[in-house]
Design a protein around this motif. Structure first.
Motif, PDB file in Angstrom:
ATOM      1  N   GLY A 227       0.613  19.444  29.948  1.00 55.37           N
ATOM      2  CA  GLY A 227       1.875  19.129  29.281  1.00 55.37           C
ATOM      3  C   GLY A 227       3.119  19.484  30.057  1.00 55.37           C
ATOM      4  N   SER A 228       2.961  20.077  31.253  1.00 49.96           N
ATOM      5  CA  SER A 228       4.139  20.493  32.019  1.00 49.96           C
ATOM      6  C   SER A 228       3.744  20.648  33.489  1.00 49.96           C
ATOM      7  N   VAL A 229       4.613  21.222  34.296  1.00 53.39           N
ATOM      8  CA  VAL A 229       4.370  21.688  35.665  1.00 53.39           C
ATOM      9  C   VAL A 229       4.152  20.579  36.713  1.00 53.39           C
ATOM     10  N   VAL A 262      12.932  26.926  30.248  1.00 52.15           N
ATOM     11  CA  VAL A 262      11.836  26.635  31.170  1.00 52.15           C
ATOM     12  C   VAL A 262      10.571  27.392  30.788  1.00 52.15           C
ATOM     13  N   GLY A 263       9.517  26.620  30.493  1.00 48.62           N
ATOM     14  CA  GLY A 263       8.179  27.187  30.333  1.00 48.62           C
ATOM     15  C   GLY A 263       7.427  26.852  31.607  1.00 48.62           C
ATOM     16  N   GLY A 264       7.149  25.563  31.777  1.00 50.75           N
ATOM     17  CA  GLY A 264       6.595  25.056  33.038  1.00 50.75           C
ATOM     18  C   GLY A 264       7.641  24.244  33.776  1.00 50.75           C
ATOM     19  N   GLY A 265       8.705  23.885  33.079  1.00 45.68           N
ATOM     20  CA  GLY A 265       9.829  23.216  33.738  1.00 45.68           C
ATOM     21  C   GLY A 265      10.076  21.774  33.330  1.00 45.68           C
ATOM     22  N   SER A 266       9.287  21.216  32.372  1.00 45.51           N
ATOM     23  CA  SER A 266       9.375  19.765  32.180  1.00 45.51           C
ATOM     24  C   SER A 266      10.597  19.301  31.393  1.00 45.51           C
ATOM     25  N   ASN A 267      10.999  20.030  30.337  1.00 42.58           N
ATOM     26  CA  ASN A 267      12.161  19.523  29.593  1.00 42.58           C
ATOM     27  C   ASN A 267      13.438  19.751  30.389  1.00 42.58           C
TER      28      ASN A 267
HETATM   29  C1  LIG Z   1      10.175  23.111  22.133  1.00 38.86           C
HETATM   30  C2  LIG Z   1       9.725  23.477  23.503  1.00 38.86           C
HETATM   31  N1  LIG Z   1      10.639  23.598  24.462  1.00 38.86           N
HETATM   32  C3  LIG Z   1      10.295  23.939  25.718  1.00 38.86           C
HETATM   33  C4  LIG Z   1       8.973  24.192  26.061  1.00 38.86           C
HETATM   34  C5  LIG Z   1       8.674  24.624  27.454  1.00 38.86           C
HETATM   35  O1  LIG Z   1       7.968  23.699  28.216  1.00 38.86           O
HETATM   36  P1  LIG Z   1       8.613  22.939  29.431  1.00 38.86           P
HETATM   37  O2  LIG Z   1       9.236  23.961  30.322  1.00 38.86           O
HETATM   38  O3  LIG Z   1       7.509  22.215  30.088  1.00 38.86           O
HETATM   39  O4  LIG Z   1       9.619  22.011  28.862  1.00 38.86           O
HETATM   40  C6  LIG Z   1       7.977  24.064  25.104  1.00 38.86           C
HETATM   41  C7  LIG Z   1       6.565  24.294  25.450  1.00 38.86           C
HETATM   42  O5  LIG Z   1       5.678  24.291  24.661  1.00 38.86           O
HETATM   43  C8  LIG Z   1       8.368  23.699  23.788  1.00 38.86           C
HETATM   44  O6  LIG Z   1       7.458  23.581  22.823  1.00 38.86           O
END
Ligand SMILES: Cc1ncc(COP(=O)(O)O)c(C=O)c1O
Length: 445
Positions: A227-229, A262-267
């Protein structure tokens, strides 16, 4: 003045933006976990469909979005860009604050932007089941929905602490037809190994990834979905920034600051990457990635090769990492508890194109409450990191146009809000020693 800047369905982007050809230096290649040598497309073929592997390594700047994906995007896209008038008023600021509202998707976040694309390409190549991991449950819900749209089965390994904190996310996934297991589980060798070492393990995204990858690698009909990265995930998310660009133009605005958690960075990448070429050409735009102090990957990690999962099954990628077996505390922003970050994002942080900041969860929830009480939308704990940063930026500079990604709503995070409101929430800050210890376990190449 409009509060929501809206686009028509005809204005859904027809192409995703691929940042690879515009990166300031070449992305270091992923390495094979066994040999340490660069991997090729054939190494990824057992777990990913070929079209996604091609996107992963593509150097084309624009990649066409198939009509079937655009049709599915129409369920919730284009998403609105809101002007946060009421928040601005509460802050007594002249800064103009905008947020791109990705919480309007059926799953409640930005994650369906890539889930729909990934399910589509898998379906096209004859795959009948997808296995995946989920932290907060946002990704699991999104892939469950996407699999249902394209008539596929879905198995989700959900990080145990979130499985326990968020029973309704699990039920949402089941409503869309997915099978959900708490991770670490006894269903995979990776899960059994972790449980053997620590029967009370709260789980982590890294552990759940190990389980989902093993499931795909050991079943002929199944592929894995992340889902990310990965580059192709960030690519799919660029619909966010491409729409935002058009909407800001309609509002007559030029952004000074773009912000995402940022969790994995996708949003974050989805919002910010389409603006990177402008910045590289000299436009004065700051791009700020926000993470929790409990999992300070970009702000305190080291830039080196590491595994994407906890057990060492995935390729090694060059990124900022806290060490692949780093298990962050069970903070409520479950989706931000990942030891590494997207290699493309890390390279841009390394090159100082993107800035990073970290916040503890208490002030983050304070910002979430202010946002809920002014703008009305109850944000996800992950998203609230971006909100706090936007508020900080508005306090620092009264004249700026600030845009943040409202990556998701928090309707399934009421236990977290309850903890905050009843004063039970704790802040976590990792000491330098703990970080040194986690980093010392990174493999040397
Ligand atoms: C609402 C929401 N925002 C941000 C993230 C972080 O992920 P990512 O950095 O890939 O966007 C998550 C991950 O589960 C999420 O649920």
């Amino acid at each position: 003045m409009e509060t929501k800047i809206l686009l028509s369905e005809k204005e859904i982007p027809t192409h995703w933006y691929n940042i690879t050809p515009d990166l300031p230096e070449q992305l270091p290649p992923p390495l094979h976990p066994g040999t340490g040598k660069p991997i090729g497309p054939e190494d990824l073929a057992p777990i990913f469909p070929m079209e996604l592997i091609k996107q992963e390594v593509s150097t084309e700047r624009w990649i066409e979005i198939p009509d079937d994906i655009i049709d599915a995007y129409k369920i919730y896209r284009p998403t609105p860009l809101h002007r946060a008038y009421r928040l601005e008023k509460a802050l007594k600021t002249n800064a103009r604050i905008y947020y791109k509202n990705e919480s309007v998707s059926p799953a409640g976040s930005h994650k369906p932007n890539t889930a729909i694309a990934q399910a589509y390409y898998n379906m096209k190549e004859g795959v009948t089941r997808i296995s995946t991991e989920t932290g907060a449950g946002q990704w699991g819900s999104s892939i469950a929905l996407a699999c249902k749209i394209f008539g596929m089965k879905c198995t989700v390994y959900m990080v145990k602490v979130s499985y326990e904190q968020k029973p309704y996310r699990k039920i949402l996934m089941q409503t869309w037809g997915a099978e959900v297991h708490p991770s670490p589980s006894n269903l995979t060798n990776a899960g059994k190994k972790i449980l053997g070492e620590n029967p009370d393990s709260p789980g982590s995204l890294g552990i759940a990834i190990s389980e989902a990858v093993e499931d795909a690698a050991t079943h002929e009909d199944t592929k894995y979905s992340l889902g990310s990265v990965l580059n192709h995930v960030l690519l799919h998310q660029t619909v966010i920034g491409l729409e935002t660009k058009k909407q800001l133009e309609l509002a007559g605005e030029k952004p000074d600051v773009l912000i995402g958690c940022v969790g994995g960075g996708s949003n974050f990448a989805g919002l910010a990457f389409p603006f990177v070429p402008d910045k590289l050409k000299g436009k004065n735009i700051r791009l700020i990635a926000v993470e929790p102090t409990a999992c300070p990957t970009l702000t305190k990690g080291v830039y080196t090769y590491d595994f994407g999962d906890a057990v060492g099954l995935t390729p090694l990628v060059k990124m900022y990492t806290l060490g692949h077996d780093f298990v962050p505390p069970g903070i409520h922003a479950g989706g931000l508890r990942y030891h590494g970050d997207a290699p493309q994002l890390c390279l841009l942080v390394r090159n100082k194109v993107i800035e990073a900041v970290a916040y503890p969860q208490k002030p983050v929830f304070e910002a979430a409450l202010l946002f809920a009480r002014t703008e009305g939308i109850v944000p996800a704990p992950e998203t609230s990191h971006a909100i706090l940063c936007a508020i900080d930026e508005a306090r620092k500079n009264n004249n700026n146009c600030i845009v943040f990604n409202l990556s998701g709503h928090g309707h399934f995070d009421m236990a977290a809000y309850d903890n905050y409101l009843s004063g039970k929430l704790e802040d976590y800050e990792y000491s330098e020693d703990m970080i040194k210890e986690a980093i010392s376990k990174i493999p040397k190449f």
